[in-house]
Design a protein around this motif. Structure first.
Motif, mmCIF file in Angstrom:
data_model
loop_
_atom_site.group_PDB
_atom_site.id
_atom_site.type_symbol
_atom_site.label_atom_id
_atom_site.label_comp_id
_atom_site.label_asym_id
_atom_site.label_seq_id
_atom_site.Cartn_x
_atom_site.Cartn_y
_atom_site.Cartn_z
ATOM 1 N N VAL A 232 0.831 -1.204 0.000
ATOM 2 C CA VAL A 232 0.000 0.000 0.000
ATOM 3 C C VAL A 232 0.870 1.259 0.000
ATOM 4 C CG1 VAL A 232 -1.620 1.342 1.387
ATOM 5 C CG2 VAL A 232 -1.983 -1.101 1.058
ATOM 6 N N THR A 233 1.969 1.203 0.766
ATOM 7 C CA THR A 233 2.845 2.373 0.800
ATOM 8 C C THR A 233 3.437 2.653 -0.564
ATOM 9 O OG1 THR A 233 3.493 1.426 2.886
ATOM 10 C CG2 THR A 233 4.557 3.441 2.253
ATOM 11 N N VAL A 234 3.905 1.579 -1.216
ATOM 12 C CA VAL A 234 4.496 1.772 -2.537
ATOM 13 C C VAL A 234 3.453 2.298 -3.508
ATOM 14 C CG1 VAL A 234 5.370 0.511 -4.530
ATOM 15 C CG2 VAL A 234 6.433 0.215 -2.325
ATOM 16 N N MET A 235 2.215 1.824 -3.364
ATOM 17 C CA MET A 235 1.144 2.317 -4.231
ATOM 18 C C MET A 235 1.004 3.829 -4.114
ATOM 19 S SD MET A 235 -1.854 -0.399 -3.645
ATOM 20 C CE MET A 235 -1.953 -1.970 -4.483
ATOM 21 N N ALA A 236 1.042 4.319 -2.879
ATOM 22 C CA ALA A 236 0.877 5.762 -2.681
ATOM 23 C C ALA A 236 2.039 6.531 -3.309
ATOM 24 C CB ALA A 236 0.787 6.078 -1.195
ATOM 25 N N ILE A 237 3.259 5.977 -3.161
ATOM 26 C CA ILE A 237 4.409 6.651 -3.763
ATOM 27 C C ILE A 237 4.271 6.639 -5.283
ATOM 28 C CG2 ILE A 237 6.910 6.532 -4.095
ATOM 29 C CD1 ILE A 237 7.078 5.432 -1.249
ATOM 30 N N GLN A 238 3.729 5.534 -5.799
ATOM 31 C CA GLN A 238 3.613 5.423 -7.259
ATOM 32 C C GLN A 238 2.630 6.422 -7.852
ATOM 33 O OE1 GLN A 238 2.862 1.314 -7.749
ATOM 34 N NE2 GLN A 238 4.948 0.878 -8.383
ATOM 35 N N VAL A 239 1.568 6.733 -7.100
ATOM 36 C CA VAL A 239 0.642 7.750 -7.599
ATOM 37 C C VAL A 239 1.417 9.019 -7.899
ATOM 38 C CG1 VAL A 239 -1.372 9.146 -7.076
ATOM 39 C CG2 VAL A 239 -1.258 6.795 -6.272
ATOM 40 N N ALA A 240 2.295 9.366 -6.973
ATOM 41 C CA ALA A 240 3.100 10.564 -7.150
ATOM 42 C C ALA A 240 4.015 10.444 -8.362
ATOM 43 C CB ALA A 240 3.919 10.828 -5.892
#
Lengths: 306, 294
Positions: A232-240
């Motif tokens: 989930v954390t990586v997902m949030a970074i990926q949005v950016a």
């Protein structure tokens, strides 16, 4: 808990300032006068002096920077040299398109990446596992601009299923979203797999198995929830990173977004527009990373209860 | 003196077992092996380009424009009738140089700053790491684009752009390893014996970072190659008529529907080389990470 959030938000302020300073310095050490570059050489010197004064380019660079920050805080990014429109308006007009593209790509990467990662664990070391992990590695190794062209050739030209480019109907979004989301899907699949494998080695998983649960039940009821934290954390970074990575996708598929603006601004040497678009995107990325940190904090009870 | 001797012996022992293990684990890891073979081919193509390229990559011959791949032109010709295979072979030189040099420069910068930050700590650490934070917060492609805008498009400036972007990641890894290592007894012992700080950094701390640096280096190369290709594709990288793979895709895209091979084939070259480096990097990481090996 609130203390942590406030601290984390405050700590991103110096980074924001540092980034603006870096952009500003990099863009203002360009050899040659921006006004001369913008107006060609055949302009009389008086006009150049007047325009320089108008744009405050005659002041010391430090004053220019403070002015720039002050204006940016008020939502004023200056006026585009070439288009003669407010940079803020241009960016705000383009932003929804970039956002729409990033969200579509994100949805694609989740819908493909998570199940691929889970399947790879269920069928560990099988053909399926190798296929998914191979595709994931392909996703990272494929130049985005090239995969875009490849899809255009196959799905728009050969098969005629999708429009080549443009942004006027939902079908136009499919190829750009796949191209932009492919690499992210690969990362998510690999991370889901490794994180799930790690969790599967824990004692409570052995207990669940020992009481006779099927692999699928162990996976979904016990392992998945715990392995999702890093994912989930990586997902949030990926949005950016998708917001910034859309530069190439927007160029290939002619999508009128922020990335296209930045590329055009470089080609026409439009300093305020370039400065504005880069600053805007970078702020979004920093906010995205901040959101990722906070999300991690909210999801992990071990940190939360400290 | 004795303990220093011991430390040296220990590090030699580490090195030997390190390479022995590496070879052992590569024998079992087929994808890493395939990756290495592809890379040997890639490097030989770059080095031997003038001898193996069937045609002159810059020779314009409009009568041979847009030839399909055939026995005469294995991968076809482009809009100026130039042989694509020859251009790809010559383009491998740019990719190889772009892959190696900026990655090496950024690793050297990152290693030095990481070692210094981790070892000296306090203010030095704070300043270096905030600088790294700022660079890392900056989307790398945009930063490279800004640098290219400022300096102008040329090969040398691509070196600078990519090096400026990539050092921060290395600095972080090296710093975190240094933080752990500097608490170890052998560093303590060296300090007590009065060994100079820079000697400790160079002889005792740096060698222990080499395995991770090797992995970072291998994975950094395809990143750099991709950055060059992307910058060239966007028109701010290598300039025509140079044969860069990214530039070839970019100029070929105008003829995508008429002569797809012009744009697609150079992209395959990028894909294969990047994939090979990623295989190799993954293999190295697995080989060097005792935790994963279990």
């Amino acid at each position: 808990m609130i203390g942590f959030i406030v601290k984390r938000i405050i700590s991103s302020i110096p980074i924001l300032l540092g980034v603006t300073l870096l952009i500003f310095i990099l863009l203002h050490i360009v050899p040659g006068d921006p006004v001369t570059l913008m107006m060609n050489e055949h302009v009389d010197p008086d006009t150049i002096v007047r325009v320089r004064a108008q744009m405050h380019l005659d002041e010391p660079i430090f004053v220019q920077y403070l002015n720039f920050i002050w204006d940016a805080l008020h939502g004023d990014f200056g006026v585009s040299y070439k288009l003669n429109r407010s940079v803020a308006t241009l960016l705000l007009d383009a932003f929804p398109n970039t956002l729409l593209l990033a969200i579509s790509a994100m949805i694609f990467s989740w819908v493909v990446g998570v199940p691929a990662g889970i399947l790879s664990v269920v069928k560990k070391y099988s053909v399926i596992d190798y296929f998914f992990m191979g595709s994931a590695l392909m996703g990272v190794s494929m130049p985005v601009f090239w995969s875009g062209l490849l899809l255009q050739y196959i799905f728009a030209f050969k098969l005629g299923w999708l429009p080549v480019s443009g942004f006027n109907n939902p079908l136009c979004l499919i190829m750009p979203a796949v191209v932009l989301g492919w690499g992210a899907a690969g990362t998510i699949a690999r991370l889901t797999r490794s994180s799930l494998l790690e969790v599967m080695g824990n004692d409570y998983i052995r207990t669940a198995r020992a009481k006779g649960l099927q692999t699928i039940a162990v996976l979904f009821n016990h392992a998945l929830k715990n392995s999702f934290l890093p994912v989930v954390t990586v997902m949030a970074i990926q949005v950016a990173s998708m917001l910034s990575g859309s530069v190439i996708t927007e160029t290939v598929f002619s999508i009128p977004g922020i990335g296209r603006i930045a590329v055009n601004a470089i080609q026409t040497r439009d300093l305020p527009l370039l400065q504005g678009s880069i600053l805007f995107t970078t702020i979004l990325v920093i906010l995205g990373n901040l959101a990722a940190d906070l999300l991690y904090f909210l999801l992990d009870p071990r940190i939360k209860n400290k | 003196m004795e303990s220093q001797q011991q430390a040296i012996e220990q590090s030699q022992y580490l090195e030997e077992s390190f390479f022995a293990e590496l070879i052992q684990s590569f024998k079992q890891n087929k994808s890493a092996l395939v990756g290495s073979i592809v890379l040997v081919l890639f490097i030989s193509a770059a080095v031997l380009a003038p001898f193996i390229a069937p045609y002159d990559p810059y020779n314009v011959d409009m009568s041979q424009q847009f030839q399909r791949p055939s026995a005469q032109y294995l991968l076809g010709t482009d809009m100026f009738g130039r042989d694509i295979l020859s251009r790809i072979i010559y383009g491998s030189r740019i990719s190889l140089v772009i892959g190696l040099i900026p990655t090496l420069i950024s690793m050297v910068i990152g290693t030095i700053l990481g070692l210094v930050a981790g070892y000296y700590g306090k203010k030095t650490d704070y300043i270096i790491m905030r600088l790294a934070d700022i660079v890392m917060a900056f989307p790398s492609l945009l930063l490279a684009m800004v640098v290219m805008y400022t300096l102008g498009a040329s090969l040398l400036n691509i070196f600078i752009a990519i090096s400026m972007v990539n050092w921060a990641g290395t600095a972080r890894v090296v710093r975190s390893q240094t933080l752990v290592l500097k608490e170890k007894e052998f560093v303590e012992a060296a300090k007590i014996m009065g060994v100079k700080n820079w000697v400790i950094l160079l002889r005792h701390l740096f060698p222990n970072c080499i395995p991770s640096l090797l992995v970072l280096f291998t994975l950094g190369i395809p990143d750099a190659i991709m950055s060059e290709a992307t910058l060239s594709f966007l028109g701010v990288g290598v300039q025509p008529p140079m044969a860069s793979w990214g530039l070839m895709v970019s100029t070929g895209k105008e003829f995508l529907f008429m002569a797809p091979w012009v744009a697609i084939v150079p992209g395959v070259a990028i894909l294969i080389v990047a994939l090979a480096f990623n295989f190799l990097g993954d293999g190295l990481r697995d080989a060097l990470d005792p935790y994963l090996k279990q």
